[in-house]
Design an enzyme around this catalytic site. Structure first.
Site, mmCIF file in Angstrom:
data_model
loop_
_atom_site.group_PDB
_atom_site.id
_atom_site.type_symbol
_atom_site.label_atom_id
_atom_site.label_comp_id
_atom_site.label_asym_id
_atom_site.label_seq_id
_atom_site.Cartn_x
_atom_site.Cartn_y
_atom_site.Cartn_z
ATOM 1 N N HIS A 1 15.251 95.371 61.832
ATOM 2 C CA HIS A 1 15.843 95.769 62.734
ATOM 3 C C HIS A 1 15.003 96.647 63.818
ATOM 4 O O HIS A 1 14.127 97.546 63.354
ATOM 5 C CB HIS A 1 17.215 96.774 62.368
ATOM 6 N N GLU B 1 17.888 90.140 69.314
ATOM 7 C CA GLU B 1 18.351 91.512 69.591
ATOM 8 C C GLU B 1 17.422 91.900 70.769
ATOM 9 O O GLU B 1 16.515 92.852 70.421
ATOM 10 C CB GLU B 1 18.597 92.436 68.693
HETATM 11 P P1 13P Z 1 25.333 97.400 69.706
HETATM 12 O O1 13P Z 1 26.242 96.165 69.592
HETATM 13 O O2 13P Z 1 25.948 98.686 69.646
HETATM 14 O O3 13P Z 1 24.451 97.374 71.236
HETATM 15 O O4 13P Z 1 24.106 97.401 68.746
HETATM 16 C C1 13P Z 1 23.496 96.181 68.343
HETATM 17 C C2 13P Z 1 22.838 96.364 67.326
HETATM 18 O O5 13P Z 1 21.789 97.092 67.079
HETATM 19 C C3 13P Z 1 23.113 95.588 65.959
HETATM 20 O O6 13P Z 1 22.071 95.734 65.149
#
Ligand code: 13P
Length: 249
Positions: free
Chosen positions: A95, A164
């Site tokens: 992450h 992400e």
């Molecule tokens: P949000 O949905 O709060 O933007 O977070 C995304 C995230 O980091 C999921 O791993």
């Protein structure tokens, strides 16, 4: 596939309320074949797992992290421990918060992915560009570097990538779904060509997903689901997103 990442959020009181509001909102008439995971803080694995099974909820637990093969140290959680806790299906790895605040580089993340494979746990590898990289149009280049960890690895059938963009996490800002679709296709192609066994991974989108924008992302061909932070903390909001996905099959 829809994955809730609770990060460091939650309390014992919140678990009851989450389950109650999730069940209240979840539409059982819809096709319910979508795989749903929650990655809670590991201190809640036992309690949440009890509540899920007592209420017959079709959700699996997922880990937020794993120690690498060579990093089974103080405070870490190993593949063997996850199996012991029956959290043996999926684990989030790499992450952006781990990369940024815990200085995890590609070598460390590769070690964690291999630990997953050795324990037959499917990794959910997070990749994504920063705002600066995005504005310099370096997104694909950055992602390709992050995906290199699959070079010379045989990946598992369930290996999943979560795209992400760092600038979309917790900000309310989201990329255009069409651009997300193009990046997802790119990720699938890169992983397929890098890995030894040429499997095509599932690719989830993550970053400010909510019940308001989920449908736009899920309508795109190469978006296989979502990894959700903030909106997953409320059982009803999370159930609404799950309903949207199940209603689109
Ligand atoms: P949000 O949905 O709060 O933007 O977070 C995304 C995230 O980091 C999921 O791993």
């Amino acid at each position: 596939m829809i994955v809730a990442n609770w990060k460091c959020n939650g309390s014992r009181a919140m678990l009851d309320e989450w389950v109650r509001s999730y069940l209240n909102e979840k539409d059982i008439q819809l096709d319910n074949s979508c795989l749903i995971l929650i990655a809670p803080p590991s201190v809640f694995f036992n309690e949440l797992s009890d509540k899920i099974s007592k209420n017959n909820i079709n959700i699996f637990l997922c880990s937020q992290d794993i120690a690498g093969m060579t990093r089974k140290h103080t405070g870490a959680i190993s593949g063997e421990l996850l199996i012991e806790m029956n959290v043996d299906k999926f684990c989030i790895v790499g992450h952006s918060e781990r990369r940024l605040f815990y200085k995890e580089d590609n070598q460390i993340i590769k070690d964690k992915v291999v630990e997953c494979f050795q324990n037959k746990i499917n990794p959910i590898l997070c990749v994504g560009e920063t705002e600066g990289e995005n504005s310099l149009a370096n997104t694909k280049e950055m992602i390709e570097k992050q995906l290199r960890i699959f070079e010379n690895e045989s990946i598992s059938e369930g290996t999943t990538i979560a795209y992400e963009p760092v600038w979309a996490i917790g900000t309310g800002k989201t990329p255009n779904p069409k651009d997300v679709n193009e990046i997802h296709k790119f990720i699938k192609d890169v992983v397929q060509s890098l890995s030894l066994n040429s499997l095509n991974p599932k690719v989830l989108y993550g970053g400010s997903v909510s019940e308001k924008n989920a449908k736009q992302f899920f309508s795109e061909e190469f978006v296989d689901g979502a990894l959700i932070g903030g909106a997953s903390l409320d059982g009803a909001s999370f159930a609404k997103i799950v309903n949207i996905k199940n209603g689109m099959k």
